[in-house]
Design a protein around this motif. Structure first.
Motif, PDB file in Angstrom:
ATOM      1  N   MET A  89     -10.944  -0.330   4.442  1.00  0.00           N
ATOM      2  CA  MET A  89      -9.902  -0.097   2.833  1.00  0.00           C
ATOM      3  C   MET A  89      -9.374  -0.538   3.745  1.00  0.00           C
ATOM      4  O   MET A  89      -7.922  -1.007   2.928  1.00  0.00           O
ATOM      5  CB  MET A  89     -10.419   1.616   1.907  1.00  0.00           C
ATOM      6  N   VAL A  90      -8.714  -0.008   4.404  1.00  0.00           N
ATOM      7  CA  VAL A  90      -7.032  -0.144   4.813  1.00  0.00           C
ATOM      8  C   VAL A  90      -6.782  -1.021   5.205  1.00  0.00           C
ATOM      9  O   VAL A  90      -5.224  -1.485   4.819  1.00  0.00           O
ATOM     10  CB  VAL A  90      -6.778   1.241   5.922  1.00  0.00           C
ATOM     11  N   GLN A  91      -7.665  -1.826   6.142  1.00  0.00           N
ATOM     12  CA  GLN A  91      -6.980  -2.641   6.480  1.00  0.00           C
ATOM     13  C   GLN A  91      -7.216  -4.146   5.669  1.00  0.00           C
ATOM     14  O   GLN A  91      -6.806  -4.824   5.428  1.00  0.00           O
ATOM     15  CB  GLN A  91      -8.376  -3.326   7.276  1.00  0.00           C
ATOM     16  N   THR A  92      -8.167  -4.082   5.042  1.00  0.00           N
ATOM     17  CA  THR A  92      -8.328  -4.626   4.021  1.00  0.00           C
ATOM     18  C   THR A  92      -7.059  -4.758   2.563  1.00  0.00           C
ATOM     19  O   THR A  92      -6.564  -5.710   2.521  1.00  0.00           O
ATOM     20  CB  THR A  92      -9.142  -4.747   2.957  1.00  0.00           C
ATOM     21  N   THR A  93      -6.710  -3.522   2.030  1.00  0.00           N
ATOM     22  CA  THR A  93      -5.436  -3.337   1.888  1.00  0.00           C
ATOM     23  C   THR A  93      -4.409  -3.755   1.872  1.00  0.00           C
ATOM     24  O   THR A  93      -3.121  -4.512   1.802  1.00  0.00           O
ATOM     25  CB  THR A  93      -5.012  -1.331   0.944  1.00  0.00           C
ATOM     26  N   ILE A  94      -3.509  -3.578   3.544  1.00  0.00           N
ATOM     27  CA  ILE A  94      -3.247  -4.144   3.265  1.00  0.00           C
ATOM     28  C   ILE A  94      -2.599  -5.435   4.310  1.00  0.00           C
ATOM     29  O   ILE A  94      -1.398  -6.258   3.395  1.00  0.00           O
ATOM     30  CB  ILE A  94      -3.192  -3.765   5.261  1.00  0.00           C
ATOM     31  N   THR A  95      -4.081  -6.084   4.250  1.00  0.00           N
ATOM     32  CA  THR A  95      -4.159  -8.019   3.992  1.00  0.00           C
ATOM     33  C   THR A  95      -3.670  -8.201   2.110  1.00  0.00           C
ATOM     34  O   THR A  95      -3.301  -9.392   2.282  1.00  0.00           O
ATOM     35  CB  THR A  95      -5.544  -7.942   4.294  1.00  0.00           C
ATOM     36  N   SER A  96      -4.473  -7.287   1.592  1.00  0.00           N
ATOM     37  CA  SER A  96      -4.157  -7.862   0.161  1.00  0.00           C
ATOM     38  C   SER A  96      -2.371  -7.855  -0.417  1.00  0.00           C
ATOM     39  O   SER A  96      -1.916  -9.512  -0.114  1.00  0.00           O
ATOM     40  CB  SER A  96      -4.506  -7.063  -0.517  1.00  0.00           C
ATOM     41  N   LEU A 131      -1.587   4.843  -2.607  1.00  0.00           N
ATOM     42  CA  LEU A 131      -2.428   4.292  -1.681  1.00  0.00           C
ATOM     43  C   LEU A 131      -2.921   5.025  -0.617  1.00  0.00           C
ATOM     44  O   LEU A 131      -4.164   4.883  -0.509  1.00  0.00           O
ATOM     45  CB  LEU A 131      -1.966   2.372  -2.037  1.00  0.00           C
ATOM     46  N   HIS A 132      -1.544   4.797   0.238  1.00  0.00           N
ATOM     47  CA  HIS A 132      -2.415   5.550   1.277  1.00  0.00           C
ATOM     48  C   HIS A 132      -2.757   7.018   1.150  1.00  0.00           C
ATOM     49  O   HIS A 132      -2.924   7.731   1.871  1.00  0.00           O
ATOM     50  CB  HIS A 132      -0.765   6.020   1.346  1.00  0.00           C
ATOM     51  N   GLU A 133      -2.584   7.720   0.062  1.00  0.00           N
ATOM     52  CA  GLU A 133      -2.934   9.586  -0.150  1.00  0.00           C
ATOM     53  C   GLU A 133      -4.865   8.712  -0.495  1.00  0.00           C
ATOM     54  O   GLU A 133      -5.464   9.771  -0.011  1.00  0.00           O
ATOM     55  CB  GLU A 133      -2.118   9.575  -1.088  1.00  0.00           C
ATOM     56  N   VAL A 134      -4.983   7.886  -1.109  1.00  0.00           N
ATOM     57  CA  VAL A 134      -6.567   7.470  -1.563  1.00  0.00           C
ATOM     58  C   VAL A 134      -6.584   7.634   0.025  1.00  0.00           C
ATOM     59  O   VAL A 134      -8.223   8.312   0.140  1.00  0.00           O
ATOM     60  CB  VAL A 134      -6.339   6.345  -2.008  1.00  0.00           C
ATOM     61  N   ALA A 135      -6.169   6.438   1.123  1.00  0.00           N
ATOM     62  CA  ALA A 135      -7.268   7.001   2.160  1.00  0.00           C
ATOM     63  C   ALA A 135      -7.200   7.674   3.016  1.00  0.00           C
ATOM     64  O   ALA A 135      -8.182   7.797   3.144  1.00  0.00           O
ATOM     65  CB  ALA A 135      -6.559   5.121   2.556  1.00  0.00           C
ATOM     66  N   LEU A 136      -6.006   8.985   3.210  1.00  0.00           N
ATOM     67  CA  LEU A 136      -5.885   9.626   3.840  1.00  0.00           C
ATOM     68  C   LEU A 136      -7.144  10.750   3.498  1.00  0.00           C
ATOM     69  O   LEU A 136      -7.917  11.454   4.336  1.00  0.00           O
ATOM     70  CB  LEU A 136      -5.063   9.625   3.888  1.00  0.00           C
ATOM     71  N   ARG A 137      -7.019  11.020   1.883  1.00  0.00           N
ATOM     72  CA  ARG A 137      -8.027  12.531   1.257  1.00  0.00           C
ATOM     73  C   ARG A 137      -9.415  11.276   1.633  1.00  0.00           C
ATOM     74  O   ARG A 137     -10.046  13.090   2.257  1.00  0.00           O
ATOM     75  CB  ARG A 137      -7.959  12.373  -0.007  1.00  0.00           C
ATOM     76  N   SER A 184       0.705 -13.619   9.138  1.00  0.00           N
ATOM     77  CA  SER A 184      -0.149 -12.936  10.441  1.00  0.00           C
ATOM     78  C   SER A 184       0.537 -12.118  11.487  1.00  0.00           C
ATOM     79  O   SER A 184      -0.373 -10.469  11.912  1.00  0.00           O
ATOM     80  CB  SER A 184      -0.321 -13.471  11.352  1.00  0.00           C
ATOM     81  N   GLU A 185       1.698 -12.017  11.717  1.00  0.00           N
ATOM     82  CA  GLU A 185       2.466 -11.254  12.954  1.00  0.00           C
ATOM     83  C   GLU A 185       2.974  -9.819  11.241  1.00  0.00           C
ATOM     84  O   GLU A 185       2.584  -8.952  12.378  1.00  0.00           O
ATOM     85  CB  GLU A 185       4.005 -11.998  13.373  1.00  0.00           C
ATOM     86  N   VAL A 186       3.136  -9.609  10.395  1.00  0.00           N
ATOM     87  CA  VAL A 186       3.701  -8.989  10.443  1.00  0.00           C
ATOM     88  C   VAL A 186       2.469  -8.164   9.437  1.00  0.00           C
ATOM     89  O   VAL A 186       2.727  -7.024   9.795  1.00  0.00           O
ATOM     90  CB  VAL A 186       4.605  -9.149   8.574  1.00  0.00           C
ATOM     91  N   ARG A 187       0.782  -8.670   9.148  1.00  0.00           N
ATOM     92  CA  ARG A 187       0.204  -7.781   9.016  1.00  0.00           C
ATOM     93  C   ARG A 187      -0.445  -6.898  10.765  1.00  0.00           C
ATOM     94  O   ARG A 187      -0.390  -6.312  10.597  1.00  0.00           O
ATOM     95  CB  ARG A 187      -1.126  -8.794   8.359  1.00  0.00           C
ATOM     96  N   GLU A 188      -0.107  -8.071  11.219  1.00  0.00           N
ATOM     97  CA  GLU A 188      -1.060  -7.315  12.802  1.00  0.00           C
ATOM     98  C   GLU A 188       0.055  -6.073  13.004  1.00  0.00           C
ATOM     99  O   GLU A 188      -0.352  -4.902  13.412  1.00  0.00           O
ATOM    100  CB  GLU A 188      -0.310  -8.421  13.774  1.00  0.00           C
ATOM    101  N   ALA A 189       1.495  -6.691  12.649  1.00  0.00           N
ATOM    102  CA  ALA A 189       2.643  -5.221  13.356  1.00  0.00           C
ATOM    103  C   ALA A 189       2.391  -3.700  12.472  1.00  0.00           C
ATOM    104  O   ALA A 189       1.680  -3.066  12.933  1.00  0.00           O
ATOM    105  CB  ALA A 189       4.154  -5.674  13.350  1.00  0.00           C
ATOM    106  N   LEU A 190       1.940  -4.492  10.795  1.00  0.00           N
ATOM    107  CA  LEU A 190       1.355  -2.953  10.639  1.00  0.00           C
ATOM    108  C   LEU A 190      -0.759  -1.912  11.029  1.00  0.00           C
ATOM    109  O   LEU A 190       0.264  -1.020  10.344  1.00  0.00           O
ATOM    110  CB  LEU A 190       1.427  -3.588   9.027  1.00  0.00           C
ATOM    111  N   LEU A 191      -0.820  -3.111  11.156  1.00  0.00           N
ATOM    112  CA  LEU A 191      -2.220  -2.273  11.417  1.00  0.00           C
ATOM    113  C   LEU A 191      -1.666  -1.972  12.896  1.00  0.00           C
ATOM    114  O   LEU A 191      -2.587  -1.057  13.504  1.00  0.00           O
ATOM    115  CB  LEU A 191      -3.204  -3.900  11.446  1.00  0.00           C
ATOM    116  N   ARG A 192      -1.398  -1.540  13.710  1.00  0.00           N
ATOM    117  CA  ARG A 192      -0.823  -1.681  15.036  1.00  0.00           C
ATOM    118  C   ARG A 192       0.328  -0.744  15.159  1.00  0.00           C
ATOM    119  O   ARG A 192      -0.010   0.630  15.588  1.00  0.00           O
ATOM    120  CB  ARG A 192       0.043  -2.858  16.174  1.00  0.00           C
ATOM    121  N   ILE A 193       1.402  -0.343  14.558  1.00  0.00           N
ATOM    122  CA  ILE A 193       1.621   0.768  14.035  1.00  0.00           C
ATOM    123  C   ILE A 193       1.976   1.745  13.145  1.00  0.00           C
ATOM    124  O   ILE A 193       1.492   2.888  14.115  1.00  0.00           O
ATOM    125  CB  ILE A 193       3.547  -0.119  13.191  1.00  0.00           C
ATOM    126  N   LEU A 194       0.902   1.825  11.980  1.00  0.00           N
ATOM    127  CA  LEU A 194       0.231   2.763  11.181  1.00  0.00           C
ATOM    128  C   LEU A 194      -1.242   3.671  12.915  1.00  0.00           C
ATOM    129  O   LEU A 194      -1.569   2.678  13.377  1.00  0.00           O
ATOM    130  CB  LEU A 194      -0.835   2.741  10.293  1.00  0.00           C
TER     131      LEU A 194
END
Length: 226
Positions: A89-96, A131-137, A184-194
């Motif tokens: 869900m986290v990966q798909t939401t970031i991509t979206s 959105l983040h809180e839903v995933a965290l919980r 792609s770079e900004v998507r990868e950055a978010l997925l790596r930073i989180l």
């Protein structure tokens, strides 16, 4: 005199609103400065019609962002209903989110140059926090016990917003030159930073492929006419 109780609602306001949304989505970097006049000409409506729906450009972008976040929340709900993992869900939401950024680059980049109210930025952070809180919980015990969920969600939201905004600024010249944008770079950055416990991606794991270039973004979703 016939009663008007059963009369169907006037469809014209919904059509006007949809036309303004479509005009904003169809903007490109070559259109120059985003103004109310430019939008109403593209939409084929009057300034009076624009101001009957929105108090200004700041109000318009707020409405467009509200639609986008509503779509993201529906996406999260659909993924949960499909039994997908929270990490998926986290990966798909970031991509979206990144696809939305590419699809609406001209309008969102133009909005950064407006003197839009600080409340718009706070609104973006608040909705991202939700959105983040839903995933965290949903992750429950996978979240380190020393991290307060609401504050962590807001921290993730502020960082996500800043990374996305900076990408809009960094790609300004490319967009103006008509180049195909690849996020792609900004998507990868978010997925790596989180954190990996949040995304499900370890440092050595490859980033799952997803085409987030201009050519693959596809048509924009239709405006909510309700």
């Amino acid at each position: 005199m016939p009663s008007s109780c059963g009369r169907a609602p006037d469809p014209r306001p919904a059509r006007t609103r949809a036309a303004i949304f479509a005009a904003a989505r169809d903007l490109s970097a070559s259109d120059g400065e985003v103004t109310v006049n430019a939008l109403v000409q593209r939409a084929g409506v009057s300034r009076a019609a624009f101001y009957s729906h929105f108090s200004g450009l700041d109000d318009l972008i707020g409405a467009m962002l509200a639609e986008m976040f509503d779509e993201q929340q529906k996406l999260e709900s659909d993924l949960v209903g499909q039994g997908r993992s929270t990490h998926e869900m986290v990966q798909t939401t970031i991509t979206s989110l990144v696809v939305y950024l590419v699809r609406h680059h001209a309008f969102l980049r133009g909005a950064l140059d407006w003197k839009f109210a600080h409340r718009t930025y706070l609104y973006v952070v608040r909705r991202l926090s939700e959105l983040h809180e839903v995933a965290l919980r949903s992750l429950r015990d996978e979240v380190p016990s020393y991290l307060p969920v609401p504050r962590t969600a807001r921290f993730f939201a502020g960082g996500t917003a800043d990374v996305l905004i900076q990408w809009l600024v960094d790609t300004d010249e490319e967009a103006a030159a008509g180049a195909e944008l690849d996020a792609s770079e900004v998507r990868e950055a978010l997925l790596r930073i989180l954190p990996s416990w949040y995304t499900g991606l370890q440092p050595e794991d490859p980033i799952p492929p997803a085409d987030v270039s201009t050519s693959s973004a596809g048509p924009a979703p239709s405006a909510d006419e309700s």
